[in-house]
Design a protein around this motif. Structure first.
Motif, PDB file in Angstrom:
ATOM      1  N   GLU A 173     -17.029 100.409  17.983  1.00 44.80           N
ATOM      2  CA  GLU A 173     -18.139 100.921  18.785  1.00 44.80           C
ATOM      3  C   GLU A 173     -19.212 101.501  17.876  1.00 44.80           C
ATOM      4  O   GLU A 173     -18.909 102.224  16.928  1.00 44.80           O
ATOM      5  N   ARG A 230     -21.969 104.191  18.198  1.00 43.98           N
ATOM      6  CA  ARG A 230     -22.211 105.262  19.157  1.00 43.98           C
ATOM      7  C   ARG A 230     -23.592 105.893  19.038  1.00 43.98           C
ATOM      8  O   ARG A 230     -24.014 106.616  19.939  1.00 43.98           O
ATOM      9  N   THR A 276     -17.214 103.752  15.100  1.00 41.62           N
ATOM     10  CA  THR A 276     -15.793 104.092  15.077  1.00 41.62           C
ATOM     11  C   THR A 276     -15.055 103.442  13.916  1.00 41.62           C
ATOM     12  O   THR A 276     -13.859 103.684  13.726  1.00 41.62           O
ATOM     13  N   VAL A 326     -19.146  96.868  20.132  1.00 40.93           N
ATOM     14  CA  VAL A 326     -19.488  97.488  21.420  1.00 40.93           C
ATOM     15  C   VAL A 326     -20.647  98.446  21.199  1.00 40.93           C
ATOM     16  O   VAL A 326     -20.571  99.346  20.358  1.00 40.93           O
ATOM     17  N   TRP A 327     -21.722  98.246  21.929  1.00 46.41           N
ATOM     18  CA  TRP A 327     -22.846  99.187  21.864  1.00 46.41           C
ATOM     19  C   TRP A 327     -22.536 100.341  22.832  1.00 46.41           C
ATOM     20  O   TRP A 327     -22.662 100.194  24.044  1.00 46.41           O
ATOM     21  N   ALA A 328     -22.117 101.466  22.278  1.00 39.44           N
ATOM     22  CA  ALA A 328     -21.798 102.647  23.093  1.00 39.44           C
ATOM     23  C   ALA A 328     -22.839 103.721  22.833  1.00 39.44           C
ATOM     24  O   ALA A 328     -22.529 104.883  22.571  1.00 39.44           O
ATOM     25  N   ALA A 385     -24.873  99.044  27.825  1.00 44.62           N
ATOM     26  CA  ALA A 385     -23.857  98.670  26.852  1.00 44.62           C
ATOM     27  C   ALA A 385     -24.163  97.352  26.146  1.00 44.62           C
ATOM     28  O   ALA A 385     -23.542  97.046  25.134  1.00 44.62           O
TER      29      ALA A 385
END
Length: 423
Positions: free
Chosen positions: A32, A34, A52, A77-79, A85
């Motif tokens: 991710e 973030r 992460t 993952v674009w968090a 997202a």
């Protein structure tokens, strides 16, 4: 900061992270991102990515339809806070107008920086998490370049046209090698080296006086001006003099000038004296073991902060990195002295045991490689004639100039091998 010290601190950052945290992370599926932040400190544009896991990426520049710098990652993952997202954008700073992110294929994700001016990624490093379940902090520093240099940052292999975030298909064969932290097959564009020349004494402090009336402060100033001209003619150097007239400059100020200029090498020029008039020849001093301890004391007393290319995670890491910088500074000072001595010997006499050590104040900067050069003995009639003659002093300064060229030639060759071998 000198590229050697940048590499040193990047390596040190990794080593200390392993010591303190016992982990080396790799990018993996499900990583991710973030947050992405862009800042500007008046000199460089910095991007910080919180993720992460550590991130591998390829990079290239686009110049049609606006200036853009692109990073491609394995699918992640674009968090991002307050964003969708799958895609979004954020504000920039410095030379970056804004950034945009999206998934540009089923296996890749893309981050694009829209630029106000041509920038390239100069250096990067990763900070490990400081607590359990914390984020990795990937720090990217960009520098301004000319348009041709910007356009040269291209994917390897065939290229069929420029793409953007909205493109769906990406040919993975077109990716450039990973250049994070200086790794990859593209070395940075050589910078002009900063040389600080320090003519000793000056003003109310005349220094040594020879039997024929030659005054040390005048000889070394003439030598400094000659050396400045020799170096500037090459086009490779930015030259700074601690004094260019008959002025007294205290020792603290001489060091401050060198550190403020971010000197790659500091050369203090002097002319020696001895009780015996038979003693003659040049000599070169670097910092002694006693001076090494004095360096530590002076750094604390004067509040000399060593600029870091990374943000240490704790005081223990800070101490380790500062100590590494000091060790590298001493090593490079000795390396330059060893190059300088044969050049001096080729144009005039040198003192036996030419490379000497002392705790001279002007050698105490913790992050500036430095030597003190005694060009000869004014108490020796032959040395005095040699140094007071235009030809003798010119030959000595030409020798110093050749040594400086050789020193930086070797440094650039070593860095080129580092990058060609993948860092």
């Amino acid at each position: 900061m000198n590229p050697y010290l940048r590499i040193l601190m990047a390596v040190a950052s990794l080593l200390t992270a392993v010591v303190f945290f016992g982990v080396v992370a790799t990018a993996q599926s499900g990583t991710e991102v973030r947050d992405v932040r862009v800042g500007f400190d008046g000199d460089r544009t910095r991007v910080v990515i919180d993720a992460t896991a550590d991130l591998d990426y390829s990079q290239f520049a686009l110049s049609t339809g606006g200036l853009r710098y692109v990073l491609d990652f394995d699918r992640l993952v674009w968090a991002m806070p307050d964003h969708a997202a799958h895609q979004g954008e954020g504000r920039g700073a410095g030379g970056i107008q804004r950034f945009r992110y999206a998934h540009n294929s089923e296996t890749t994700s893309r981050l694009v920086f829209d630029l106000d001016q041509p920038l390239v990624l100069e250096s990067s490093y990763t900070m490990e998490p400081t607590r359990q379940n914390g984020v990795y902090r990937i720090v990217l520093d960009f520098r301004p370049v000319d348009l041709d240099t910007f356009r040269s940052v291209r994917p390897s292999g065939p290229w069929s046209g420029e793409t953007d975030v909205a493109d769906v298909e990406v040919d993975t064969a077109m990716r450039v090698p990973d250049l994070r932290g200086g790794r990859g097959d593209i070395a940075p564009v050589p910078e002009r080296h900063v040389v600080v020349i320090d003519p000793g004494h000056g003003g109310r402090d005349p220094g040594t006086q020879g039997g024929a009336g030659t005054i040390e402060k005048s000889v070394v100033l003439r030598g400094a001006l000659l050396l400045r001209d020799i170096l500037e003619q090459t086009g490779r150097y930015d030259v700074v003099l601690t004094r260019d007239g008959d002025d007294y400059i205290d020792h603290d100020r001489r060091i401050e000038i060198a550190r403020a200029a971010e000197a790659d090498i500091f050369i203090s020029l002097h002319a020696d004296a001895a009780g015996s008039r038979s003693v003659a020849g040049a000599s070169v001093y670097t910092l002694s073991t006693a001076g090494d301890a004095r360096m530590e004391q002076m750094r604390e007393r004067m509040g000399w902060n060593i600029p870091m290319e990374i943000d240490p995670v704790d005081p223990a890491t800070q101490d380790i990195l500062e100590n590494l910088v000091e060790r590298e500074t001493l090593t490079r000072s000795a390396a330059f002295a060893d190059i300088l001595i044969p050049e001096l010997e080729a144009v005039g006499p040198i003192l036996r045991n030419t490379h000497r050590q002392a705790n001279f104040y002007v050698l105490l900067a913790p992050d500036v490689p430095a030597v003190l050069l005694e060009v000869g003995f004014l108490t020796n009639s032959n040395d005095e004639r040699r140094l007071s003659s235009g030809q003798g002093l010119t030959r000595a300064m030409q020798a110093v100039g050749r040594a400086i060229d050789t020193y930086f030639d070797r440094e650039e060759q070593a860095l080129a091998r580092y990058y060609s071998n993948g860092g």
